[in-house]
Design a protein around this motif. Structure first.
Motif: not given
Lengths: 91, 226
Positions: B55, B59, B62, B74, B78, B130, B140-141, B144
């Motif tokens: 993960s 991230s 990403y 993303e 997750y 989240y 998402d940013v 991450s």
């Protein structure tokens, strides 16, 4: 769907094949092997010895049943997702 | 093809590992038959760490990948964090069961128990973050970035802290002496178990990703129709 049947049959055959030599050499637990740290010991050979052995088999059976349940569910999910993917690709 | 292979191997290896753990591997000295939980507790803990690392790396990629060269990073991050959390809970449960059998109590505030609990809370906080940012376009940013920081804590909480403070926990398999103090049969069973659980994780993870991709595709089609 046919492929899955072959996979199940193949998995069962390999399972039996892998386990057969192991089961033939299941240690009798009569003689302890000597290593340092996490050493092995012979199981209790007193009056409770037999009941402990049977308890071990009971736990094994329970774990196996749980595993079969999980495996069947995961397999069902796998088939469902594959079917949905196919359906979306076709539409 | 690779996926089918992983799936087939997983369906075979897991029952083999269970049988090996209960019937072939000898019980450990002092710990006795309860030591058999080792073949489930250690692999589950390993898978939790693996999931957290996946993960974190997803991230990182990403955040780095501004041109969207990689696909659904993303989602990968997750779902890996979600699976890591599930395996972390299983690690705590199996560890507590073992603690009860060995030390007489489910929870002892041992450094290893405490560190895994902190790790668990860090990832619970991620899911709170989240879900709290459902409407935020930069969710998402931010999520991450949090996962990258969470990944940085993993080596300290799993490998460093339990080795610094005195612990009731059995000597780690990868210890300071770099020596595996284990019977060869136990070692082999543990390796089998580790491989089985890793494949189990990969299989479940792939299934989750496939389901997530499907959901996204359905949502996109729905938006197109509107």
């Amino acid at each position: 769907m046919k492929n899955y049947r072959y996979i199940i049959i193949l998995a069962l055959l390999v399972f039996i094949f892998l386990l057969s030599p192991v089961m033939a050499t299941v240690p009798s637990h009569d003689t302890p092997s000597v290593t340092s740290g996490m050493e092995t010991v012979s199981p209790v050979l007193d009056g409770n010895g037999a009941s402990r052995e049977s308890a071990l088999y009971t736990v094994l059976a329970v774990v196996m049943v749980i595993w079969l349940g999980i495996a069947a569910y995961v397999f069902y999910l796998h088939i469902t997702i594959s079917r949905l993917e196919k359906k979306i690709d076709e539409s | 093809m690779v996926y089918t292979l992983i799936m087939s191997i997983f369906y075979v290896l897991m029952p083999v590992s269970i049988v090996l753990a209960f019937l072939w591997a000898p019980p450990a000295e002092i710990l006795g038959e309860t030591s058999r939980i080792l073949y489930f507790h250690v692999p589950v803990a390993w898978v939790a760490v693996l999931a957290f690392v996946i993960s974190g790396i997803s991230s990182l990629l990403y955040l780095w990948d501004r041109n969207n060269r990689f696909f659904i990073l993303e989602l990968k991050a997750y779902h890996a964090a979600r699976m890591g959390l599930v395996f972390c809970v299983i690690t705590v449960i199996t560890g507590s069961m073992w603690a009860k059998a060995s030390w007489g109590s489910y929870w002892n505030w041992d450094p290893r128990q405490s560190s895994i609990m902190v790790l668990f809370l860090i990832y619970v906080a991620y899911f709170s973050l989240y879900s709290a940012m459902r409407e935020n376009s930069r969710r998402d940013v931010l999520a991450s970035a949090y996962l990258v920081f969470a990944m940085v804590t993993v080596p300290f909480l799993v490998f460093v802290i339990p080795r610094i403070y005195p612990s009731l926990h059995p000597d780690p398999i990868i210890n300071a002496q770099r020596k595996i103090n284990m019977d060869p049969a136990m070692q082999l069973t543990l390796i089998f178990s580790m491989i089985s659980f890793t494949l189990f994780f990969l299989y479940l993870y792939t299934l989750q990703l496939r389901a997530a991709i499907l959901q996204r595709r359905i949502e996109e089609r729905h938006h197109e129709k509107l």
